[in-house]
Design a protein around this motif. Structure first.
Motif, PDB file in Angstrom:
ATOM      1  N   GLU A 169       0.834  -1.219   0.000  1.00  0.00           N
ATOM      2  CA  GLU A 169       0.000   0.000   0.000  1.00  0.00           C
ATOM      3  C   GLU A 169       0.866   1.265   0.000  1.00  0.00           C
ATOM      4  N   ARG A 170       1.856   1.315   0.882  1.00  0.00           N
ATOM      5  CA  ARG A 170       2.881   2.357   0.825  1.00  0.00           C
ATOM      6  C   ARG A 170       4.222   1.621   0.925  1.00  0.00           C
ATOM      7  N   ARG A 171       5.023   1.679  -0.153  1.00  0.00           N
ATOM      8  CA  ARG A 171       6.292   0.946  -0.176  1.00  0.00           C
ATOM      9  C   ARG A 171       7.379   1.873   0.356  1.00  0.00           C
ATOM     10  N   VAL A 172       7.610   1.765   1.663  1.00  0.00           N
ATOM     11  CA  VAL A 172       8.449   2.725   2.372  1.00  0.00           C
ATOM     12  C   VAL A 172       9.468   1.994   3.235  1.00  0.00           C
ATOM     13  N   LEU A 173      10.730   2.413   3.164  1.00  0.00           N
ATOM     14  CA  LEU A 173      11.725   1.998   4.153  1.00  0.00           C
ATOM     15  C   LEU A 173      11.869   3.129   5.157  1.00  0.00           C
TER      16      LEU A 173
ATOM     17  N   LEU B 271       9.152  12.919  15.170  1.00  0.00           N
ATOM     18  CA  LEU B 271       9.002  12.870  13.709  1.00  0.00           C
ATOM     19  C   LEU B 271       9.345  11.506  13.124  1.00  0.00           C
ATOM     20  N   PHE B 272       8.718  11.238  11.976  1.00  0.00           N
ATOM     21  CA  PHE B 272       8.893  10.009  11.208  1.00  0.00           C
ATOM     22  C   PHE B 272       9.469  10.402   9.851  1.00  0.00           C
ATOM     23  N   ALA B 273      10.387   9.587   9.338  1.00  0.00           N
ATOM     24  CA  ALA B 273      10.868   9.800   7.974  1.00  0.00           C
ATOM     25  C   ALA B 273      11.001   8.445   7.284  1.00  0.00           C
TER      26      ALA B 273
ATOM     27  N   LEU C 142      11.687   6.489   3.109  1.00  0.00           N
ATOM     28  CA  LEU C 142      11.931   6.621   1.673  1.00  0.00           C
ATOM     29  C   LEU C 142      10.937   5.735   0.949  1.00  0.00           C
ATOM     30  N   GLN C 143      10.135   6.362   0.109  1.00  0.00           N
ATOM     31  CA  GLN C 143       9.052   5.662  -0.591  1.00  0.00           C
ATOM     32  C   GLN C 143       9.423   5.510  -2.061  1.00  0.00           C
ATOM     33  N   VAL C 144       9.118   4.350  -2.619  1.00  0.00           N
ATOM     34  CA  VAL C 144       9.427   4.113  -4.029  1.00  0.00           C
ATOM     35  C   VAL C 144       8.176   3.613  -4.747  1.00  0.00           C
TER      36      VAL C 144
ATOM     37  N   SER D   5      -5.682   5.490  -2.210  1.00  0.00           N
ATOM     38  CA  SER D   5      -5.985   6.765  -1.557  1.00  0.00           C
ATOM     39  C   SER D   5      -6.406   6.540  -0.105  1.00  0.00           C
ATOM     40  N   HIS D   6      -5.929   7.409   0.758  1.00  0.00           N
ATOM     41  CA  HIS D   6      -6.403   7.408   2.147  1.00  0.00           C
ATOM     42  C   HIS D   6      -6.222   8.807   2.736  1.00  0.00           C
ATOM     43  N   HIS D   7      -6.707   8.976   3.949  1.00  0.00           N
ATOM     44  CA  HIS D   7      -6.403  10.200   4.697  1.00  0.00           C
ATOM     45  C   HIS D   7      -6.205   9.822   6.154  1.00  0.00           C
ATOM     46  N   HIS D   8      -5.532  10.719   6.873  1.00  0.00           N
ATOM     47  CA  HIS D   8      -5.188  10.392   8.261  1.00  0.00           C
ATOM     48  C   HIS D   8      -4.920  11.655   9.061  1.00  0.00           C
ATOM     49  N   THR D   9      -4.886  11.467  10.378  1.00  0.00           N
ATOM     50  CA  THR D   9      -4.660  12.612  11.276  1.00  0.00           C
ATOM     51  C   THR D   9      -3.227  13.138  11.213  1.00  0.00           C
TER      52      THR D   9
ATOM     53  N   LEU E 266       4.666  15.357   4.530  1.00  0.00           N
ATOM     54  CA  LEU E 266       5.280  16.099   3.432  1.00  0.00           C
ATOM     55  C   LEU E 266       6.212  15.168   2.685  1.00  0.00           C
ATOM     56  N   ARG E 267       6.489  15.521   1.447  1.00  0.00           N
ATOM     57  CA  ARG E 267       7.356  14.684   0.604  1.00  0.00           C
ATOM     58  C   ARG E 267       8.341  15.562  -0.142  1.00  0.00           C
ATOM     59  N   LEU E 268       9.585  15.100  -0.167  1.00  0.00           N
ATOM     60  CA  LEU E 268      10.635  15.792  -0.907  1.00  0.00           C
ATOM     61  C   LEU E 268      11.160  14.794  -1.928  1.00  0.00           C
TER      62      LEU E 268
ATOM     63  N   TRP F 208      -7.311  13.692   1.607  1.00  0.00           N
ATOM     64  CA  TRP F 208      -7.152  12.470   0.823  1.00  0.00           C
ATOM     65  C   TRP F 208      -5.925  12.581  -0.076  1.00  0.00           C
ATOM     66  N   HIS F 209      -5.150  11.508  -0.159  1.00  0.00           N
ATOM     67  CA  HIS F 209      -3.995  11.523  -1.061  1.00  0.00           C
ATOM     68  C   HIS F 209      -3.680  10.130  -1.568  1.00  0.00           C
ATOM     69  N   ASP F 210      -3.211  10.097  -2.806  1.00  0.00           N
ATOM     70  CA  ASP F 210      -2.703   8.859  -3.391  1.00  0.00           C
ATOM     71  C   ASP F 210      -1.532   9.220  -4.288  1.00  0.00           C
ATOM     72  N   HIS F 211      -0.808   8.196  -4.726  1.00  0.00           N
ATOM     73  CA  HIS F 211       0.384   8.435  -5.546  1.00  0.00           C
ATOM     74  C   HIS F 211       0.268   7.630  -6.835  1.00  0.00           C
ATOM     75  N   GLY F 212       0.644   8.252  -7.970  1.00  0.00           N
ATOM     76  CA  GLY F 212       0.626   7.572  -9.260  1.00  0.00           C
ATOM     77  C   GLY F 212       1.928   7.814  -9.999  1.00  0.00           C
TER      78      GLY F 212
ATOM     79  N   LEU G 179      11.369  11.274  -0.162  1.00  0.00           N
ATOM     80  CA  LEU G 179      11.483  11.250   1.296  1.00  0.00           C
ATOM     81  C   LEU G 179      10.149  11.685   1.886  1.00  0.00           C
ATOM     82  N   ASP G 180       9.564  10.827   2.706  1.00  0.00           N
ATOM     83  CA  ASP G 180       8.338  11.169   3.433  1.00  0.00           C
ATOM     84  C   ASP G 180       8.704  11.715   4.802  1.00  0.00           C
ATOM     85  N   GLY G 181       8.062  12.793   5.217  1.00  0.00           N
ATOM     86  CA  GLY G 181       8.201  13.289   6.591  1.00  0.00           C
ATOM     87  C   GLY G 181       6.824  13.392   7.207  1.00  0.00           C
TER      88      GLY G 181
HETATM   89  O1  GTQ Z   1       2.382   8.152   1.345  1.00  0.00           O
HETATM   90  O2  GTQ Z   1       0.485   8.297   2.359  1.00  0.00           O
HETATM   91  O3  GTQ Z   1       5.798   7.089   4.691  1.00  0.00           O
HETATM   92  O4  GTQ Z   1       0.370   7.508   4.877  1.00  0.00           O
HETATM   93  C1  GTQ Z   1       3.800   6.881   5.906  1.00  0.00           C
HETATM   94  C2  GTQ Z   1       2.420   6.998   5.945  1.00  0.00           C
HETATM   95  C3  GTQ Z   1       3.757   7.542   3.603  1.00  0.00           C
HETATM   96  C4  GTQ Z   1       1.698   8.063   2.375  1.00  0.00           C
HETATM   97  C5  GTQ Z   1       4.455   7.167   4.743  1.00  0.00           C
HETATM   98  C6  GTQ Z   1       1.714   7.391   4.805  1.00  0.00           C
HETATM   99  C7  GTQ Z   1       2.398   7.658   3.623  1.00  0.00           C
END
Ligand code: GTQ
Ligand code: FE2
Length: 347
Positions: free
Chosen positions: A70-74, A91-93, A95-97, A106-110, A114-116, A147-151, A161-163
């Motif tokens: 769903e989110r491919r993140v290290l 804080l959380f960081a 790396l998403q690929v 798509s989802h949303h959350h509390t 941010l993404r760089l 709401w957000h999703d990635h394509g 980089l996700d923060g």
């Molecule tokens: O891309 O929506 O690294 O919800 C952690 C939680 C990314 C995302 C993360 C998330 C997302």
């Protein structure tokens, strides 16, 4: 961080047992751990080198299908935080690929996110229907409950980089996310940074984009880089060249809990040392250099990410070419709670 001492060894054991039974504890054994005389953090300065991390990120893309992840993140885990999914205590960081043709649902959350963008072309994030192109160095925010999703419409893997403020939000027991739903085609082909918010000091009388309370969700690196270069050309040596990302309609931080900055280091430049009660995560967009963070000397180059825990002295130094750093912090959260403080080293 020291463990709390909850029993006073000088008192009768029966008394301490009685306190335990009543869900009580003495404060006097724990007071100076709860309220230490010096600011302290278990988080440590650390660099994640792109050279080492990149192959593992790309490997994750081969090993783990999007349907599973769903989110491919290290996740960048601070070595001082005992395996927590946290780069600092707040804080959380990660790396998403994402691969060409993939869609992250798509989802949303509390928590705020941010993404760089680190590498690759042709991906996008949809924020509440608004299509935000992801090109290297771009900043995109997904504020709380949007709401957000990635394509991905390009032809090579894209990494960013996700923060997020997940540890902070979890501390309040306020973490929540909606169920995932399939990504929908974006309702727009552009975002406001491409047509409505193209020059600083100018905002449209009326926006054509959905009114969300977050008018700007993308800051293209081309714009930020040009502004940094211009500022660097007129800033006297010895003064830091830093721009803050802000909501252009208010001048406030782009989100309630997290702030972001872009830093330009001229060749050979050393920035004046400062320490702040906020946590700061740096990402190297261009160049090579070295930063002092507390007692650590961290060498870095393009693609690296490093962390400065709270109240550590921070000073950066670029090598022979200019360098550009992105950073994000929990400064707005600390300010809102009356906890923000900063100090400059007396030179
Ligand atoms: O891309 O929506 O690294 O919800 C952690 C939680 C990314 C995302 C993360 C998330 C997302
Ligand atoms: Fe998310």
């Amino acid at each position: 961080m020291d463990a709390l001492v909850t029993r006073d060894a000088s008192l009768p054991a029966a008394y301490s047992d009685a306190l335990d039974t009543l869900a009580l504890a003495p404060l006097w054994t724990a007071l100076h751990t709860l309220l230490p005389n010096e600011r302290t953090t278990p988080a440590v300065p650390h660099v994640w080198r792109w050279r080492d991390v990149r192959p593992r990120v790309l490997e994750a893309a081969r090993l783990v299908p999007m349907e599973q992840a769903e989110r491919r993140v290290l996740v960048l885990r601070n070595p001082g935080l005992g395996g927590a999914y946290a780069i600092t205590s707040s804080l959380f960081a990660g790396l998403q690929v994402i691969l060409p043709g993939e869609a992250a649902p798509s989802h949303h959350h509390t928590p705020a996110a941010l993404r760089l963008i680190v590498e690759g072309h042709g991906a996008y994030t949809t924020v509440e229907g608004v299509k935000c192109a992801m090109e290297p160095g771009d900043l995109i925010i997904t504020p709380p409950m949007r709401w957000h999703d990635h394509g991905h419409e390009g032809s090579e893997p894209v990494v960013w980089l996700d923060g997020l403020d997940i540890p902070l939000v979890r501390h309040f027991d306020a973490a929540w996310a909606s169920k995932m739903r399939p990504a929908q085609p974006p309702a727009t082909a552009t975002d406001p940074s491409q047509d409505e918010l193209t020059a600083s000091g100018l905002v449209p009388r009326q926006s054509r984009y959905p009114r969300t309370g977050f008018p700007q969700v993308r800051w293209p690196w081309t714009t930020v880089r040009a502004a940094l270069e211009r500022l660097a050309a007129t800033t006297p040596a010895g003064q830091a060249v830093t721009l803050r990302y802000v909501d252009p309609t208010t001048g406030a931080a782009p989100m309630p809990t997290m702030g972001a900055e872009a830093h330009w280091l001229r060749p050979g430049e050393r920035t004046p040392a400062a320490r702040r009660t906020s946590s700061e995560i740096f990402h190297v967009i261009e160049g090579r250099g070295r930063s002092r963070v507390g007692d650590s000397a961290l060498d870095w180059e393009k693609g690296d990410t490093f962390v400065a825990p709270p109240w550590h002295w921070i000073a950066h130094e670029a090598h022979e070419a200019p360098a550009a750093l992105f950073s994000f912090t929990d400064e707005p959260a600390l300010r809102a709670l009356g906890l923000y403080q900063e100090e400059a080293a007396s030179s």
